[in-house]
Design a protein around this motif. Structure first.
Motif, short mmCIF file in Angstrom:
data_model
loop_
_atom_site.label_atom_id
_atom_site.label_comp_id
_atom_site.label_asym_id
_atom_site.label_seq_id
_atom_site.Cartn_x
_atom_site.Cartn_y
_atom_site.Cartn_z
N ASP A 189 0.84 -1.19 0.00
CA ASP A 189 0.00 0.00 0.00
C ASP A 189 0.88 1.25 0.00
O ASP A 189 2.08 1.19 0.29
N ALA A 190 0.24 2.38 -0.32
CA ALA A 190 0.91 3.68 -0.23
C ALA A 190 0.03 4.61 0.60
O ALA A 190 -1.19 4.67 0.39
N ARG A 191 0.64 5.30 1.54
CA ARG A 191 -0.11 6.22 2.40
C ARG A 191 0.60 7.56 2.44
O ARG A 191 1.83 7.64 2.42
N ALA A 192 -0.21 8.62 2.49
CA ALA A 192 0.31 9.97 2.67
C ALA A 192 0.15 10.35 4.13
O ALA A 192 -0.97 10.48 4.63
N ASN A 193 1.26 10.48 4.83
CA ASN A 193 1.24 10.78 6.26
C ASN A 193 1.58 12.25 6.48
O ASN A 193 2.48 12.80 5.84
N PHE A 194 0.85 12.90 7.38
CA PHE A 194 1.14 14.29 7.69
C PHE A 194 0.74 14.57 9.13
O PHE A 194 -0.04 13.83 9.74
N ALA A 195 1.32 15.64 9.67
CA ALA A 195 1.06 16.03 11.06
C ALA A 195 0.19 17.28 11.09
O ALA A 195 0.37 18.19 10.27
N VAL A 196 -0.74 17.31 12.02
CA VAL A 196 -1.58 18.49 12.24
C VAL A 196 -1.13 19.11 13.55
O VAL A 196 -1.21 18.49 14.61
#
Length: 658
Positions: free
Chosen positions: A555-562
């Motif tokens: 799989d491919a995931r876009a991870n980001f921080a808020v």
């Protein structure tokens, strides 16, 4: 005829009969000529490929993987021992070795063959050779949504017999006709089975109209509070259309190209020059695989998709779904301690000349995206030799439809942002006007009612310490995702959260008197619990963050921080109303009733008395699952490895080890 046949049978096979029977049967299957079919396949492929100026999905299948996929259990039941698959300049040559004992059940309606096979039960070993074209289509019935299916389309086939074993000696001519008939039926059955088994299937999430399930796509690691989430979403409209499909059939590899374009953009028809020869097709396809898709192992089995396709699909789906989350949220205890000071009223001028009309200018011009969407559609082959390289320059330029779509989408975002800024500005302007009026009234009240008393009170020192413990909970909170925009490069995301609803607040208030005025008001500390209702003062929160791509388990995931988000709430009833109307408090602190007007007058100047509460949501980590195509090759188990490149995401596949 039946009696004549069985009159010829004996218990031993005549010497040399098998060889003559084999030769006679093979004579009925002459060599195959496929040049006309090959040229037709090359011409049609060159025409289809010329229309794919900007292909954005690529599929590769190694012939070794395709061979394993085609050798199905059904073929094995029919006596197929070995299958080999080889590309032959846009045709596929399928060679099948078989060993099978035929019976009358294999003769169909041929009565002579039924009679002969019923008695002789011939066991035949040989090879079926078939030349097949390739057909590709978008199938809508896949379990995961639309799928690109590539299947064989057998056209010509022949049989070569190596060995025939019979139960008894026979009339060679008579039995030969029966065997030829049954072999023709057999090879037709084999061809039919080959056409039913797809070489490969590739899911196309960008073409799916299935209901959006955000719980499979979005995940949040929340550092504070607990939430029970109910997802509400709406159906979506497919954001892409298929412009065309083309493929290259090389000796050991099959490559297919697909071009999608956004339905929201009327892209101009663009074409590239492709020579109607096998080498012309091969050069164009190899150039796209190497320069556009950057496939690390183009000779293997893989699927590649441009990043902008993934981004536009995600943005379109999220926007159409109008994703909202209904949550039941519980926030842990929050403690605040405030020392309340009385403002000095000396020198206050009661004749205020303040004009409560904000001079805030609320006209905003939207930014415009004027990016250049011209792109290189075709590059000259790059050749390196003797320490130098030539070629690689652009030979054909055109407009990139995904760039146009991204530009149009960005301009919509700019317009939305300008409108939201104006609306927010108007709201702030009205708030300023209202605050101004309240402040004027408070100033006048201080002057006319308690000006001198306030000066005397202020001279005595501080009023009190106010300790507040609060716990918030809600079961009707709705958070909606708005203006979600994943950048075409999948390296940045921005969106807004719109929050609606109210929270119930359990508040414990402790009053500790300070100095003279505090003790005059209430001689002893007191505390009381109260249920408040908290509503949001600002309901829209903008978020932007850089994105890190992670690939694991296929799989491919876009991870980001808020980062920390400040949530601004207002309590109802306000603490002032609570303080001056609590019967228990008035009994314990009788002087409070006398100074109630002073407390009311102070309310606009003391946030704690106005009931304005700010709560900070701690850092949260979010992850978005990217909808990349998934590939299967027949029923063979594949191990998938996702590799992100500069402009594409490539999923390579290999057969799992038994």
């Amino acid at each position: 005829m039946f009696l004549r046949l069985f009159g010829l049978l004996t218990f031993m096979l005549l010497s040399g009969c098998g060889d003559s029977l084999t030769r006679m049967v093979n004579a009925k299957f002459p060599p195959i000529t496929v040049e006309e079919q090959r040229q037709a396949a090359i011409t049609s492929t060159a025409q289809a490929l010329a229309k794919l100026a900007t292909p954005n999905i690529g599929v590769g299948v190694a012939m070794s993987d395709a061979t394993a996929a085609l050798l199905t259990e059904e073929l094995k039941k029919q006596g197929v021992a070995k299958l080999s698959l080889r590309g032959d300049e846009q045709l596929l040559r399928v060679s099948i070795d078989f060993a099978r004992q035929f019976s009358k059940d294999d003769a169909g309606d041929n009565q002579a063959a039924i009679a002969a096979l019923g008695a002789l039960k011939p066991r035949i070993e040989g090879t079926v050779t078939a030349y097949a074209g390739l057909t590709g289509a978008i199938a809508q019935a896949g379990a995961s949504g639309p799928e690109l299916e590539l299947r064989l389309l057998p056209a010509f086939s022949s049989v070569h017999v190596e060995k025939i074993e019979l139960a008894d000696k026979v009339d060679v001519t008579l039995v030969g006709s029966a065997i030829v008939a049954v072999l023709n039926q057999f090879k037709d059955n084999i061809s039919g089975e080959l056409s039913r088994s797809p070489l490969t299937r590739v899911t196309l999430p960008a073409l799916s109209d299935k209901p959006f399930n955000p719980s499979d796509t979005f995940s949040i690691d929340d550092a504070g509070g607990k939430a029970t989430i109910e997802v509400v979403s709406k159906p979506i409209v497919i954001p892409f259309k298929v412009d065309g499909i083309a493929w290259l059939v090389a000796k050991d590899h099959l490559t297919s190209l697909v071009q999608l374009s956004p339905v929201s953009v009327a892209a101009a028809v663009q074409a590239v020059d492709v020579k109607p020869t096998f080498s012309g097709i091969q050069d164009r396809v190899n150039e796209i695989v190497e320069q556009v898709f950057e496939v690390p192992t183009p000779e293997g089995t893989w699927v590649a998709v441009k990043r902008d396709v993934v981004a536009l699909a995600m943005n379109s789906v999220t926007s159409q779904a109008q994703l909202c989350v209904k949550a039941s949220v519980s926030v842990p205890n929050q403690h605040t301690s405030t020392k309340i000071k009385l403002p000095n009223g000396l020198g206050i001028n009661c004749s205020s000349d303040r004009v409560c009309k904000s001079d805030k200018q609320c006209s905003f011009s939207a930014n415009r995206d004027t990016r250049d969407c011209s792109a290189c559609l075709l590059r000259a082959p790059r050749v390196c030799a003797f320490g130098g390289c030539v070629g690689g320059q652009c030979t054909l330029r055109g407009n990139d439809p995904f760039c146009e779509a991204a530009k149009a989408a960005q301009n919509v975002i700019y317009d939305t942002d300008a409108n939201l800024r104006k609306a927010d500005c108007d709201r702030l302007r009205e708030t300023e006007n209202a605050t101004c009026e309240v402040e004027k009234a408070g100033e006048k009240l201080l002057c006319e009612a308690k000006k001198e008393a306030l000066n005397r009170l202020a001279a005595t020192g501080n009023f009190a310490n106010l300790d507040v413990d609060s716990r918030f909970a809600t079961d009707n909170l709705q958070v909606c995702l708005r203006d979600f925009d994943m950048s075409p490069a999948l390296d940045r995301v921005q969106f807004a959260l719109e929050v609606q609803g109210e929270a119930k607040a359990d508040v414990d208030v402790k009053f500790v008197p300070l100095d003279i005025v505090g003790h005059l008001t209430c001689q002893f500390p007191w505390s009381q619990s109260k249920n408040f209702t908290a509503s949001l003062r600002e309901s829209r929160v903008g978020i932007a963050s850089n994105v890190q791509l992670s690939t694991a388990n296929g799989d491919a995931r876009a991870n980001f921080a808020v980062d920390n988000i400040d949530v601004k709430a207002k309590l109802k009833p306000g603490p002032t109303e609570f303080l001056v109307s609590s019967p228990e408090l008035l009994l314990k602190c009788p002087v409070l009733a006398g100074i109630a007007p002073t407390v009311v007058a102070l309310t606009p100047f003391v946030p704690q008395l106005k009931g304005e509460v700010d709560y900070t949501l701690k850092d949260q980590k979010a992850s978005v699952k990217l909808a990349i195509p998934k590939q299967t090759v027949g029923g063979v188990a594949m191990v998938v490895n996702v590799v992100p490149n500069k402009e594409t995401i490539v999923a390579t596949a290999s057969r799992a080890r038994p």
